[in-house]
Design an enzyme around this catalytic site. Structure first.
Site, mmCIF file in Angstrom:
data_model
loop_
_atom_site.group_PDB
_atom_site.id
_atom_site.type_symbol
_atom_site.label_atom_id
_atom_site.label_comp_id
_atom_site.label_asym_id
_atom_site.label_seq_id
_atom_site.Cartn_x
_atom_site.Cartn_y
_atom_site.Cartn_z
ATOM 1 N N SER A 211 0.830 -1.191 0.000
ATOM 2 C CA SER A 211 0.000 0.000 0.000
ATOM 3 C C SER A 211 0.873 1.254 0.000
ATOM 4 O O SER A 211 1.713 1.427 -0.886
ATOM 5 C CB SER A 211 -0.944 -0.054 1.193
ATOM 6 O OG SER A 211 -1.904 0.969 1.138
ATOM 7 N N ASP B 20 -8.911 -4.006 -6.670
ATOM 8 C CA ASP B 20 -8.409 -3.291 -5.493
ATOM 9 C C ASP B 20 -9.041 -1.903 -5.423
ATOM 10 O O ASP B 20 -8.819 -1.068 -6.309
ATOM 11 C CB ASP B 20 -6.888 -3.173 -5.608
ATOM 12 C CG ASP B 20 -6.236 -2.563 -4.373
ATOM 13 O OD1 ASP B 20 -6.941 -1.899 -3.586
ATOM 14 O OD2 ASP B 20 -5.018 -2.748 -4.210
ATOM 15 N N HIS C 293 -7.086 -5.619 -1.075
ATOM 16 C CA HIS C 293 -5.956 -4.699 -1.101
ATOM 17 C C HIS C 293 -4.840 -5.293 -0.252
ATOM 18 O O HIS C 293 -4.961 -5.397 0.964
ATOM 19 C CB HIS C 293 -6.366 -3.339 -0.543
ATOM 20 C CG HIS C 293 -5.237 -2.350 -0.525
ATOM 21 N ND1 HIS C 293 -4.549 -2.002 -1.656
ATOM 22 C CD2 HIS C 293 -4.676 -1.655 0.497
ATOM 23 C CE1 HIS C 293 -3.611 -1.125 -1.343
ATOM 24 N NE2 HIS C 293 -3.663 -0.910 -0.038
#
Length: 531
Positions: free
Chosen positions: A225, A452, A481
């Site tokens: 991320s 995502d 994610h």
């Protein structure tokens, strides 16, 4: 990058919802002072004194690290790298030494996202995810400045996150503008001297100081991320100092402006509909509707009730600005257990909308405490400081209002959430330009799910196209994610990543994997990462 809400039971990473909370450092007294002024104008910032990780009797994170065989240290770095002889901060580090030193590859650093998610607490889980490959690495967790086991930056907010919906009208937007301005002013008053020094570029400089202190010419890196952005910035600022790079949930740095969640309305709506299909299949349990459309209609009815009058949930009042966050919070997990957890939340909210009151379960109560009373506000303060340095956005709040109005017709739920004004419009301007041009030719393995909602798959594809020596693992039909290190991606993802870390050889071609839907085993063991 997205907005993470850490709560007492689990961290709703503005949406990856189901994960157990890790213990925080023992007490404030156990933490190093936030800023020190060295007596030596040229201090040695390269000394690491490794010791036990436990800081006190209630330090469960330290106990878990000690049990795993880790050692901890602190590294003194400049608060302002432009003034290296000035004030300093201490950066917390934890390390698991290679169990097979005869075949040691090197050191791997990692970042778990956020921004501002701690890294150190995830060290045992990262090692477990790497399997046998972990034996050949020194694995090092570094809590970025003012996060995790470092002294926090605390603005004293009565909320853990600034994230809110603008609501259905101009009056609501004006109310939120005043709210966000107040948060920024409070942060300037309480922590203004630190704010210019909280940025991804400084976190990358801290990483390089750790590399030097470890005596490594190059480091390998895993980021998920926001951690992908940190890794990209590091490789751009310090070329030639990385070996094997793994990026999971891949940011395209050129897409971070004008604000953190710009342009993600459709991918969020797609993920919400996907979740609604799951909820419809479990209508007998949760009573939210027998089809995806019926479930979405129930969610709309909850929102409409909150507009008429704040929902009464335990001691909390959930108004038109907070209620939409729950629709956003269903996204990014895409596992059976996560879907069930959030369905239970909506069952409670539906009861509050229908009957006038409902009692929250432990998870929902923790979420509301964090959002409405400020439980964990130091985390939100630090995260906001990173976001406002990296994606400062427009100073003119009317830009946000026009964006809301432009998107409201097509995206009535997500438009007012994702385009709302933030404290960054009122934040002190960053000291250096945050934009970092990333152009690499080092080996990198990228991982992204097609659905995502936090970092759209298009960003991974664009970054892959601009990174010639990279391969992309695509997880199809997935709305998760962060895939590596969980049961979700199974051997297709995990074994491919670990083989690359072990050999340094990328797959011969890009790879497509199918999701394995199961109970999640979070790589961090505590954190959901979002953009």
């Amino acid at each position: 990058m997205a907005i993470t809400v850490r709560v007492g039971v689990g961290r709703v990473a503005a949406a990856v919802v189901l994960l157990a909370m890790a213990a925080l450092p023992a007490t404030a007294a156990d933490l190093p002072p936030p800023v020190t002024t060295p007596t030596d104008p040229s201090p040695d910032h390269r000394q690491l004194a490794w010791k036990t990780c436990v800081r006190g009797p209630d330090d469960d994170t330290g106990k878990a690290l000690d049990k795993a065989g880790a050692q901890c240290a602190g590294l003194t770095v400049p608060l302002d790298y432009a003034a290296p002889g000035g004030q300093t901060v201490s950066i917390a580090i934890a390390r698991l030494r290679a169990a097979d030193p005869a075949h040691r590859i090197g050191t791997l650093l990692y970042n778990m996202g956020g921004p501002a998610d701690p890294a150190i607490e995830s060290l045992p889980a990262v090692s477990a995810a790497m399997g046998a490959t972990a034996r050949r690495y020194d694995i090092v967790g570094v809590d970025p400045r003012f996060t995790g086991r470092n002294t926090p930056l605390d603005c004293g907010w009565r909320t853990e996150t600034y994230f809110r919906s603008a609501g259905p009208d101009r009056a609501g937007f004006d109310r939120m503008t005043a709210f966000e301005r107040g948060l920024a002013e409070q942060c300037r008053d309480r922590a203004g001297a630190l704010l210019p020094h909280v940025s991804t570029r400084n976190a990358a400089r801290d990483m390089d100081a750790v590399r030097a202190a470890l005596g490594e010419r190059r480091i390998s890196f895993y980021g998920v991320s926001y951690g992908t952005y940190l890794g990209e910035v590091y490789t751009a600022m310090f070329p030639g100092r990385t070996d094997r790079v793994v990026l999971d949930g891949v940011h395209d740095p050129s897409r971070l402006a004008p604000w953190a969640e710009y342009g993600t309305e459709q991918v969020n709506e797609d993920a919400l509909r996907h979740w609604a299909g799951w909820a419809a299949a479990h209508d007998r349990t949760y009573g939210l509707g027998g089809t995806a459309d019926a479930v979405l209609a129930t969610l709309d009815r909850i929102q409409a009730a909150a507009v008429r009058r704040p929902l009464s949930v335990g001691p909390y009042r959930v108004d038109r600005h907070v209620a939409p966050l729950f629709d956003y919070a269903v996204l990014g997990d895409d596992t059976e257990e996560g879907d069930a957890l959030i369905a239970g939340v909506f069952r409670t909210l539906r009861q509050a909308a229908d009957t006038g009151h409902a009692e929250p379960d432990e998870f929902l109560a923790a979420f509301l405490a964090a959002t409405l009373t400020g439980d964990g506000s130091a985390y939100g303060s630090t995260q906001t400081a990173y976001l406002c340095a990296d994606t400062p956005g427009p100073r003119d709040t009317e830009v946000h209002w026009r964006a809301i109005e432009r998107t409201r017709a097509r995206h009535p739920l997500f438009g007012p959430i994702l385009n709302n004004v933030t404290p960054c419009s009122f934040w002190p301007p960053p000291e250096e330009q945050p934009v970092t041009t990333v152009h690499n030719d080092i080996p990198a393995l990228m991982v992204n799910a097609t659905g995502d909602p936090r970092v759209p798959y298009s960003e991974a594809r664009q970054m892959h196209a601009r990174w010639p020596a990279s391969r992309l693992i695509t997880v199809t039909g997935s709305y998760r994610h962060g895939v590596y290190g969980t049961d979700y991606g199974d051997a297709c993802v995990n074994d491919t990543v670990n083989a690359f870390l072990a050999t340094g050889r990328l797959p011969a071609a890009d790879l497509t994997c199918a999701p394995v839907v199961s109970t999640p085993r979070s790589l961090s063991g505590s954190s959901g990462q979002v953009r």
